[in-house]
Design an enzyme around this catalytic site. Structure first.
Site, PDB file in Angstrom:
ATOM      1  N   CYS A  72       0.841  -1.193   0.000  1.00 54.65           N
ATOM      2  CA  CYS A  72       0.000   0.000   0.000  1.00 54.65           C
ATOM      3  C   CYS A  72       0.873   1.238   0.000  1.00 54.65           C
ATOM      4  O   CYS A  72       2.038   1.187   0.369  1.00 54.65           O
ATOM      5  CB  CYS A  72      -0.881   0.019   1.239  1.00 54.65           C
ATOM      6  SG  CYS A  72      -1.911  -1.417   1.325  1.00 54.65           S
ATOM      7  N   TYR A 106      -5.171 -13.674  -3.861  1.00 63.84           N
ATOM      8  CA  TYR A 106      -4.629 -13.167  -2.591  1.00 63.84           C
ATOM      9  C   TYR A 106      -5.451 -13.694  -1.416  1.00 63.84           C
ATOM     10  O   TYR A 106      -6.632 -13.407  -1.291  1.00 63.84           O
ATOM     11  CB  TYR A 106      -4.640 -11.640  -2.671  1.00 63.84           C
ATOM     12  CG  TYR A 106      -4.167 -10.872  -1.464  1.00 63.84           C
ATOM     13  CD1 TYR A 106      -3.241 -11.390  -0.568  1.00 63.84           C
ATOM     14  CD2 TYR A 106      -4.635  -9.579  -1.235  1.00 63.84           C
ATOM     15  CE1 TYR A 106      -2.799 -10.652   0.522  1.00 63.84           C
ATOM     16  CE2 TYR A 106      -4.203  -8.825  -0.152  1.00 63.84           C
ATOM     17  CZ  TYR A 106      -3.287  -9.378   0.714  1.00 63.84           C
ATOM     18  OH  TYR A 106      -2.860  -8.637   1.792  1.00 63.84           O
ATOM     19  N   HIS A 119      -2.979 -11.899   5.195  1.00 63.66           N
ATOM     20  CA  HIS A 119      -3.138 -10.772   6.110  1.00 63.66           C
ATOM     21  C   HIS A 119      -4.477 -10.743   6.833  1.00 63.66           C
ATOM     22  O   HIS A 119      -4.824  -9.716   7.412  1.00 63.66           O
ATOM     23  CB  HIS A 119      -2.976  -9.443   5.348  1.00 63.66           C
ATOM     24  CG  HIS A 119      -1.569  -9.219   4.904  1.00 63.66           C
ATOM     25  ND1 HIS A 119      -1.229  -8.816   3.649  1.00 63.66           N
ATOM     26  CD2 HIS A 119      -0.407  -9.365   5.556  1.00 63.66           C
ATOM     27  CE1 HIS A 119       0.085  -8.718   3.546  1.00 63.66           C
ATOM     28  NE2 HIS A 119       0.605  -9.051   4.699  1.00 63.66           N
ATOM     29  N   ASP A 121       3.628  -9.076   9.527  1.00 62.65           N
ATOM     30  CA  ASP A 121       4.332  -9.157   8.250  1.00 62.65           C
ATOM     31  C   ASP A 121       5.313  -7.986   8.120  1.00 62.65           C
ATOM     32  O   ASP A 121       6.504  -8.181   7.876  1.00 62.65           O
ATOM     33  CB  ASP A 121       3.281  -9.123   7.132  1.00 62.65           C
ATOM     34  CG  ASP A 121       3.848  -9.494   5.787  1.00 62.65           C
ATOM     35  OD1 ASP A 121       4.964 -10.040   5.741  1.00 62.65           O
ATOM     36  OD2 ASP A 121       3.174  -9.237   4.776  1.00 62.65           O
TER      37      ASP A 121
END
Ligand code: ADP
Ligand code: SF4
Length: 684
Positions: free
Chosen positions: A31, A170, A173, A266
């Site tokens: 991001c 994906y 997360h 992460d």
């Protein structure tokens, strides 16, 4: 300089399905606060990574449908064909600079509030939305599953049309619908998409196959999967379900992109873990699949990268933060200039851009996010337009960066630092618990300045106004920093605190300088970033009884933006620091302090021998004031301008200080418009 042959392995091509990377440097999706709202900024930033040598450059999350609306976050979108031109801009920027472009398609399931689209969020089963939105996600029926597969397939086809080389599925997360399907704490279905692990994997398998079928002839299909959530039996564990999932899908995707969840694990801040800290969780993957594997670990050392490859942990060196701190990291290694890498310090200031939906910034790299709107290049700076000389006063982050960027422009620079070491605040702050890597801000710049013929640095050289004038540089930049207040004035305390005979007031600088204190300590934190907490830790480690008082509802509230808050508060509590939230400190008594509840005003007293306010700082502006008094004499001494920057002007973060130093250097003797950046104004 030729490349060190030890690093040759990093420049080997890697085949990923139908595509082949030129090297092993892989910018994983990350991001950046730009996304669909600042698409030109996003494309220019990604293009810069490719120019810096990253073989693969990926987007951030890209929503495939309005039911996955991350507003107010500024992520990418590929809802329909109208989004394609935005993406084509990104792929073009990456391709023109020699990289392959990847896109991280996502449906965010129960992670979104859908504030823009106003559609109900979706989940495997009815559930609370994950981020405390006052709405629930609805359980999906079979038609929803068919729709989801179609949306994902359509998005993949659009991605291909936009020019992407690599398309993600994906499930990472804890933010993604596909991961919600995997996790039995969210997936309560009783049909073939719930229950057994095989059933919970089914949708992912179908979507991977759909994607390969749709675009797999020319695009590689990557699967991003969080192998562990660090939460024990309630979550994904690599040694249990994580491993089984990799076994089940081993050769289905063309690439495995593996990490640990959530995002705060992460993108672990350096305060809580070193480089390569994910290795123990992800190293099994390469033994389980024949497909290439990429992973992250805040890799900035080429030796560590080589070791990851040679020991068979990873095939591709994934990086988000290291590529933000130094977009030219691969090229520097390629050119034998690895000592010039601007290493990420793990502060997570970059993450703030996502949480605030503004173009992200980086402590180490002041040009990050400014590629489009200011035209700043991390390695190239326009040459000077005159032969003026510059005196830089203060060798903290701002003074060091100003000196370096000015010297890169070709100016003759003299840097004068009062103390016996260059680095300013980062020297002291990096000695506090967990902040050791922050020293890199000073070390990198000090090292680079050492290579410059047009820079002279002096330590133990505190300059007075007289001396600044007598030096007679054409331009003077003051970067003399700030000191912490000891009287507590700030947001909540509006009358200065005074100490008593039994309770002493001590400034944060005293602790930063290694000073000792007496007895029971009360820290009053009304700054809300890291300083209050590291002082608490330091003093607790020294054996003091410590209470941290804050008007906020939590310790170090602003650290939510850097994903450090939870660990900071946990760490303090585990160390035995007493935490008192929602209170201000109103008065220092004899052996005690008075606190007042921010809601009710109810007061209470707690014992204290030492009080340390962490509230505001006083800009060290004496030099500017002294020079201003003698304004009429400047030209007699040959001084054209005197400019204060960074903490001595308006105290802020280290990132802001580095930026201010860079900005000064960029703009010296240049015309700058009143709004000094381009905006991405939307046309009707
Ligand atoms: P910033 O974050 O704005 O760079 P810092 O506080 O980190 O500020 O650094 C300021 C530096 O300036 C400190 O290292 C300090 O020793 C130095 N300094 C302060 N006053 C003077 C002065 N009069 N002459 C030279 N150096 C100074
Ligand atoms: Fe690294 Fe901090 Fe820059 Fe992020 S902001 S890339 S963590 S140095």
């Amino acid at each position: 300089m030729p490349r060190d042959s030890r690093y040759d392995v990093l420049f080997e091509p890697v085949k990923i399905g139908p595509i082949t990377t030129k090297n092993r440097f892989y910018q994983v999706p990350h991001c950046n606060g730009m996304g669909h709202r600042f698409p030109q900024g996003m494309a220019a930033m990604r293009g810069m990574k490719a120019a810096g040598g990253w073989g693969v450059v990926c987007t951030e999350e890209c929503e495939i449908h309005p039911t996955s609306d991350l507003s107010p976050g500024a992520l990418m979108r590929l809802w329909d064909d109208s989004d394609i031109p935005t993406h084509a801009r990104m792929t073009q920027a990456v391709h023109e600079n020699g990289g392959l472009a990847g896109i991280q398609l996502v449906h965010n399931g129960a992670n979104v509030g859908n504030y823009f689209s106003r559609m109900p969020p979706m989940a495997p089963s009815d559930m609370a939305t994950i981020y405390k939105h006052p709405l629930q996600a609805r359980g999906m029926d079979k038609q929803d599953i068919r729709d989801l597969r179609r949306w994902h397939r359509d998005a993949a086809l659009r991605a291909k049309r936009a020019g992407y080389d690599l398309v993600y599925v994906y499930a990472g997360h804890n933010m993604t619908l596909l991961m919600h399907y995997l996790l039995s704490r969210y997936n309560k279905r009783t049909d073939e998409y719930g229950g057994s692990l095989e059933n919970r994997v089914r949708l992912i398998r179908e979507i991977l196959e759909d994607t390969k079928d749709a675009v797999g002839d020319t695009c590689a299909v990557a699967f991003r999967f969080a192998v562990d959530e660090l939460m024990g039996a309630d979550g994904m564990r690599w040694a249990v379900e994580g491993k089984e999932i990799v076994e089940m899908l081993a050769d289905v995707p063309d690439l495995w992109d593996v990490n640990i969840a959530g995002w705060e694990n992460d993108s672990l801040p350096s305060r809580f873990g070193p480089e390569a800290s994910q290795e123990e969780y992800v190293k099994f993957v390469k033994q389980t699949t024949n497909k290439p594997v990429v992973g992250v670990g805040r890799f900035t050392s080429p030796d560590t990268m080589v070791s990851q490859i040679k020991r068979g942990v990873l095939d591709l060196i994934g990086a988000a933060r290291p590529s933000i701190a130094d977009p030219f990291l691969p090229n520097k290694i390629a050119e034998g200039r690895e000592d010039e890498i601007r290493e990420c310090i793990g502060c997570n200031m970059c993450v703030m851009g996502d949480f605030t939906a503004t173009p992200f910034r980086c402590t180490q790299n002041p040009t990050m996010g400014e590629e489009f709107r200011k035209g700043w290049h991390p390695e190239i700076i326009p040459p000077r337009t005159s032969t003026s000389s510059v005196l830089v006063v203060g060798g903290g982050p701002a003074g060091l960066e100003a000196s370096l960027a000015l010297s890169n422009r070709g100016y003759d620079v003299t840097l004068s630092e009062a103390s016996d070491e260059l680095g300013g605040r980062v020297i002291l702050e990096s000695r506090m618990p967990g902040l050791g890597e922050w020293k890199r801000v000073g070390d990198h710049r000090t090292y680079m300045l050492g290579q410059k013929a047009n820079v002279e640095s002096f330590i133990n050289s505190r300059l007075s106004a007289d001396e600044v004038l007598e030096f007679g540089a054409d331009h003077v930049v003051l970067a003399t920093g700030a000191t912490w207040r000891s009287d507590g004035l700030g947001r909540s305390i509006i009358h200065p605190l005074t100490e008593t005979s039994r309770t002493k007031l001590v400034s944060a600088d005293h602790i930063l300088g290694g000073g000792l204190v007496l007895g029971k300590v009360v820290i009053f934190d009304d700054e809300h970033y890291y300083m209050g907490s590291v002082i608490a830790e330091r003093l607790r480690d020294q054996g003091h009884e410590v209470t941290l008082v804050t008007p906020s509802t939590m310790v170090s509230e602003w650290s939510n933006y850097t994903m450090e808050q939870h660990r900071i508060q946990k760490g303090l509590l585990e160390k035995g620091v007493e935490v008192i939230c929602t209170h201000t400190l109103t008065k220092i008594g004899e052996g005690e302090v008075s606190l007042s509840c921010v809601y009710t005003g109810t007061t209470r007293t707690i014992s204290a021998d030492t009080v340390i306010p962490v509230t505001t700082r006083i800009p060290l502006s004496d030099l500017q004031s002294g020079l201003n008094i003698r304004r009429d004499e400047w030209l007699d001494f040959g001084v054209e301008s005197v400019t204060s920057i960074a903490d001595c002007l308006a105290p802020g973060t280290i990132a802001m200080a580095v930026y201010a130093g860079h900005q000064y250097a960029r703009e010296l003797e240049c015309e700058v418009s009143e709004i000094p950046f381009k905006r991405e104004n939307y046309q009707p």
